[in-house]
Design an enzyme around this catalytic site. Structure first.
Site, PDB file in Angstrom:
ATOM      1  N   LYS A  13       4.852   9.493   2.236  1.00  0.00           N
ATOM      2  CA  LYS A  13       4.499   9.745   0.853  1.00  0.00           C
ATOM      3  C   LYS A  13       3.148   9.968   0.434  1.00  0.00           C
ATOM      4  O   LYS A  13       3.100  10.657  -0.564  1.00  0.00           O
ATOM      5  CB  LYS A  13       4.901   8.140   0.375  1.00  0.00           C
ATOM      6  CG  LYS A  13       6.221   7.741   0.578  1.00  0.00           C
ATOM      7  CD  LYS A  13       6.346   6.052  -0.116  1.00  0.00           C
ATOM      8  CE  LYS A  13       5.401   5.062   0.411  1.00  0.00           C
ATOM      9  NZ  LYS A  13       5.945   4.708   1.893  1.00  0.00           N
ATOM     10  N   ARG A  88       7.343  -1.958  -5.514  1.00  0.00           N
ATOM     11  CA  ARG A  88       7.766  -2.462  -4.441  1.00  0.00           C
ATOM     12  C   ARG A  88       9.106  -3.371  -4.454  1.00  0.00           C
ATOM     13  O   ARG A  88       9.657  -3.572  -3.598  1.00  0.00           O
ATOM     14  CB  ARG A  88       6.659  -2.786  -3.449  1.00  0.00           C
ATOM     15  CG  ARG A  88       6.290  -1.691  -2.527  1.00  0.00           C
ATOM     16  CD  ARG A  88       5.264  -2.322  -1.594  1.00  0.00           C
ATOM     17  NE  ARG A  88       5.070  -1.622  -0.415  1.00  0.00           N
ATOM     18  CZ  ARG A  88       4.029  -0.698   0.004  1.00  0.00           C
ATOM     19  NH1 ARG A  88       3.296   0.038  -1.018  1.00  0.00           N
ATOM     20  NH2 ARG A  88       3.896  -0.036   1.066  1.00  0.00           N
ATOM     21  N   ARG A 127       0.796   7.590  14.069  1.00  0.00           N
ATOM     22  CA  ARG A 127      -0.481   7.094  13.182  1.00  0.00           C
ATOM     23  C   ARG A 127      -1.177   6.025  13.538  1.00  0.00           C
ATOM     24  O   ARG A 127      -2.689   6.110  13.267  1.00  0.00           O
ATOM     25  CB  ARG A 127       0.168   6.816  11.762  1.00  0.00           C
ATOM     26  CG  ARG A 127      -1.076   6.724  10.558  1.00  0.00           C
ATOM     27  CD  ARG A 127      -0.404   6.450   9.210  1.00  0.00           C
ATOM     28  NE  ARG A 127       0.202   5.242   8.965  1.00  0.00           N
ATOM     29  CZ  ARG A 127       0.829   4.855   7.715  1.00  0.00           C
ATOM     30  NH1 ARG A 127       1.058   5.920   6.995  1.00  0.00           N
ATOM     31  NH2 ARG A 127       1.198   3.734   7.602  1.00  0.00           N
ATOM     32  N   ARG A 133      -5.227   2.245  11.762  1.00  0.00           N
ATOM     33  CA  ARG A 133      -4.917   1.229  10.539  1.00  0.00           C
ATOM     34  C   ARG A 133      -4.406  -0.017  11.364  1.00  0.00           C
ATOM     35  O   ARG A 133      -3.305   0.014  12.057  1.00  0.00           O
ATOM     36  CB  ARG A 133      -3.665   1.730   9.522  1.00  0.00           C
ATOM     37  CG  ARG A 133      -4.336   2.586   8.387  1.00  0.00           C
ATOM     38  CD  ARG A 133      -3.180   3.105   7.635  1.00  0.00           C
ATOM     39  NE  ARG A 133      -2.110   2.138   6.995  1.00  0.00           N
ATOM     40  CZ  ARG A 133      -1.502   2.402   6.039  1.00  0.00           C
ATOM     41  NH1 ARG A 133      -1.585   3.636   5.395  1.00  0.00           N
ATOM     42  NH2 ARG A 133      -0.497   1.657   5.879  1.00  0.00           N
ATOM     43  N   ARG A 144       7.165  -4.284   8.418  1.00  0.00           N
ATOM     44  CA  ARG A 144       7.171  -3.477   6.947  1.00  0.00           C
ATOM     45  C   ARG A 144       8.527  -2.877   6.852  1.00  0.00           C
ATOM     46  O   ARG A 144       8.766  -2.480   5.818  1.00  0.00           O
ATOM     47  CB  ARG A 144       5.974  -2.507   7.202  1.00  0.00           C
ATOM     48  CG  ARG A 144       4.461  -3.173   6.821  1.00  0.00           C
ATOM     49  CD  ARG A 144       3.230  -2.529   7.379  1.00  0.00           C
ATOM     50  NE  ARG A 144       3.405  -1.185   6.686  1.00  0.00           N
ATOM     51  CZ  ARG A 144       2.789  -0.002   7.445  1.00  0.00           C
ATOM     52  NH1 ARG A 144       2.643  -0.136   8.694  1.00  0.00           N
ATOM     53  NH2 ARG A 144       2.564   1.095   6.706  1.00  0.00           N
TER      54      ARG A 144
HETATM   55  P1  AMP Z   1       0.902   1.619   1.672  1.00  0.00           P
HETATM   56  O1  AMP Z   1      -0.259   2.372   1.921  1.00  0.00           O
HETATM   57  O2  AMP Z   1       1.537   1.809   0.443  1.00  0.00           O
HETATM   58  O3  AMP Z   1       1.825   1.642   2.974  1.00  0.00           O
HETATM   59  O4  AMP Z   1       0.590   0.142   1.323  1.00  0.00           O
HETATM   60  C1  AMP Z   1      -0.103  -0.891   2.319  1.00  0.00           C
HETATM   61  C2  AMP Z   1       0.032  -2.146   2.309  1.00  0.00           C
HETATM   62  O5  AMP Z   1      -0.610  -2.633   1.114  1.00  0.00           O
HETATM   63  C3  AMP Z   1       1.234  -2.713   2.297  1.00  0.00           C
HETATM   64  O6  AMP Z   1       2.183  -2.806   3.513  1.00  0.00           O
HETATM   65  C4  AMP Z   1       1.283  -3.756   1.310  1.00  0.00           C
HETATM   66  O7  AMP Z   1       0.781  -4.976   2.013  1.00  0.00           O
HETATM   67  C5  AMP Z   1       0.269  -3.590   0.461  1.00  0.00           C
HETATM   68  N1  AMP Z   1       0.818  -2.845  -0.851  1.00  0.00           N
HETATM   69  C6  AMP Z   1       0.770  -1.646  -1.248  1.00  0.00           C
HETATM   70  N2  AMP Z   1       1.205  -1.619  -2.265  1.00  0.00           N
HETATM   71  C7  AMP Z   1       1.789  -2.903  -2.800  1.00  0.00           C
HETATM   72  C8  AMP Z   1       2.578  -3.233  -3.828  1.00  0.00           C
HETATM   73  N3  AMP Z   1       3.175  -2.458  -4.532  1.00  0.00           N
HETATM   74  N4  AMP Z   1       2.940  -4.537  -3.618  1.00  0.00           N
HETATM   75  C9  AMP Z   1       2.756  -5.286  -2.831  1.00  0.00           C
HETATM   76  N5  AMP Z   1       2.234  -4.912  -1.546  1.00  0.00           N
HETATM   77  C10 AMP Z   1       1.516  -3.648  -1.641  1.00  0.00           C
END
Ligand code: AMP
Length: 192
Positions: A13, A88, A127, A133, A144
């Protein structure tokens, strides 16, 4: 164009969001990036989010809704935006509906990047090695993926029912996937 990009963790994404944003000259807004920046800066939000993120959980809806409402109110979003990683959960869908309603605008499309689970886990392991990360540990990856299946994948049906879902295969070279996405979204842009 007002767009969402959705897909399981590891679907690509973030990478595709940058190309799409450039293509349509709109800001790509990644809620994960906003949270990571807060963690890096040691803000109160960052301190709160850090543990949840490291474990692969979701940060609370109220916090996320506030972050997105503030970001979408900024001037650069007047011409459109691409939200990556939000909504989400169902309450987040309702929140973004309200934000857009109040602004008198609508989403043009919700892009769903489809990749099967085996491919996802192998991408996320790679990754973890290259980016380090701390939410890419084996356990966090599993949490996740499960959270995505339980809480986020049902949102695809919501947007499918609204006629907004555009599904694209996320398998293949990055540039091949980008091309596929552009073709699908350009059709939406000409139709709207
Ligand atoms: P991402 O980079 O989109 O994979 O987000 C990394 C982490 O940030 C996720 O695993 C969640 O812990 C948190 N996170 C990001 N966006 C959201 C969201 N819309 N709602 C809740 N947690 C989020």
């Amino acid at each position: 164009m007002r767009l969402l990009i959705m897909g399981p963790p590891g679907a690509g994404k973030g990478t595709q969001a940058k190309s799409i944003a450039e293509h349509f000259d709109i800001p790509a807004i990644s809620t994960g990036d906003i949270l990571r920046a807060n963690v890096a800066d040691g803000t109160p939000l960052g301190l709160e989010a850090q543990r949840i993120m490291a474990e692969g959980g979701y940060v609370g809806d109220d916090i996320m809704n506030g972050i997105v409402a503030d970001r979408l109110a900024e001037d650069d979003c007047a011409k459109g935006f691409l939200l990556d990683g939000y909504p989400r959960t169902l309450p987040q869908v309702e929140a973004v509906d309200e934000i857009l309603d109040r602004a008198g605008v609508e989403l043009d499309a919700v892009l769903s990047l489809r990749v099967d689970v085996e491919e996802l886990v192998s991408r996320l392991r790679k990754r973890a090695e290259s980016e380090g990360r701390d939410d890419d540990s084996e356990q966090a990856i599993r949490v996740r993926q499960q959270k995505y299946l339980d809480e986020t994948s049902p949102l695809l049906d919501v947007y499918r029912d609204r006629g907004l879902l555009v599904e694209v295969s996320g398998v293949g070279d990055v540039s091949e996937v980008t091309e596929r996405i552009f073709q699908a979204l350009d059709r939406v842009a000409t139709a709207s």
